[in-house]
Design a protein around this motif. Structure first.
Motif: not given
Length: 241
Positions: A77-81, A133-136, A168-176, A217-219
């Motif tokens: 449950p700690d998966v964040n990437i 968290a991040a999605i690559v 990316r646009d969908t979550f642009a306002d989510n800084d987490k 933070d180079q997306f």
């Protein structure tokens, strides 16, 4: 984002680019969960990693996507990437009526695009409760222009590229939650052997570029020759506005 202390899921993590990313992030002090279709190859890969486990399964199959997403939520449950790296590619001669062109294209679109869209949607509830968290999404230099050797593969990666931009646009306002796109050029792996991969860059170079991108933070993460095409695309996009 932070580059240590993460829990990272990597599809296609038993070889090639996925394994190179796993090695880089494992060495930096991250927990690694690799996925692949072959249990034997996964076990071999685990021998090259520290603090790593494997989940066998084929993410192109809906049943496996459901099972793996549930296992991650329950056991990790700690998966964040999440690194969506698994892919399929076929030489596809569009002029050959006996080439089974559409079937090859279907497999590529299913593996490289539709399965990633579905799997990502299943993991978003887990990622959205993390503090960082991040999605690559691993696309390709091929998103910038198709060619006669891999026309339908290029199209599938172009679809993933467009989806990644929308995500990316969908979550642009989510800084987490940050959305990264990794654009490898030709890479010297078993996966690319059929298309002259021996002339490509080492997979470790791709992993190094991604690691630096996460740290800064180079997306958008073009690698090698993809940097030139990416710069041109960015210039054309800027001039069109």
């Amino acid at each position: 984002m932070k580059t240590t202390g993460n829990a990272v899921f990597i599809s296609g993590g038993s070889a090639g680019i996925g394994l190179a990313i796993a090695k880089k992030l494992s060495a930096a002090g991250n927990k690694i969960i690799i996925n692949g279709r072959s249990a034997e190859r996964l076990q071999k890969a685990l021998g090259e990693l520290e603090n790593a486990v494997a989940i066998q399964g084929d993410l192109s199959l809906e049943a496996d996507r459901i099972r793996i997403a549930r296992e991650l939520a329950e056991q990790h449950p700690d998966v964040n990437i999440v690194v969506n790296n698994a892919g399929a590619a076929f030489m596809n001669n569009l002029s050959d009526s006996a080439n089974n062109t559409a079937e090859k294209a279907y497999q590529e679109i299913n593996t490289n695009y539709l399965s990633i869209v579905d799997f990502t949607s299943k993991l978003l509830p887990l990622l959205l409760i993390q503090d960082d968290a991040a999605i690559v999404n691993v696309t390709s230099i091929a998103v910038f222009r198709g060619n006669k050797y891999l026309p339908t593969y290029s199209a599938s990666k172009a679809a993933l590229h467009s989806y990644t931009q929308g995500l990316r646009d969908t979550f642009a306002d989510n800084d987490k939650l940050n959305i990264y796109e990794l654009y490898p050029p030709l890479v010297n792996t078993e996966f690319s052997a059929e298309i002259g991969g021996a002339k490509g860059i080492p997979a470790s170079e791709v992993a190094d570029e991604l690691f630096l991108a996460l740290a800064t933070d180079q997306f958008e993460v073009p690698v090698g020759d993809a940097k030139r095409f990416h710069q041109l695309a960015e210039s054309l996009s800027a001039n069109s506005h």
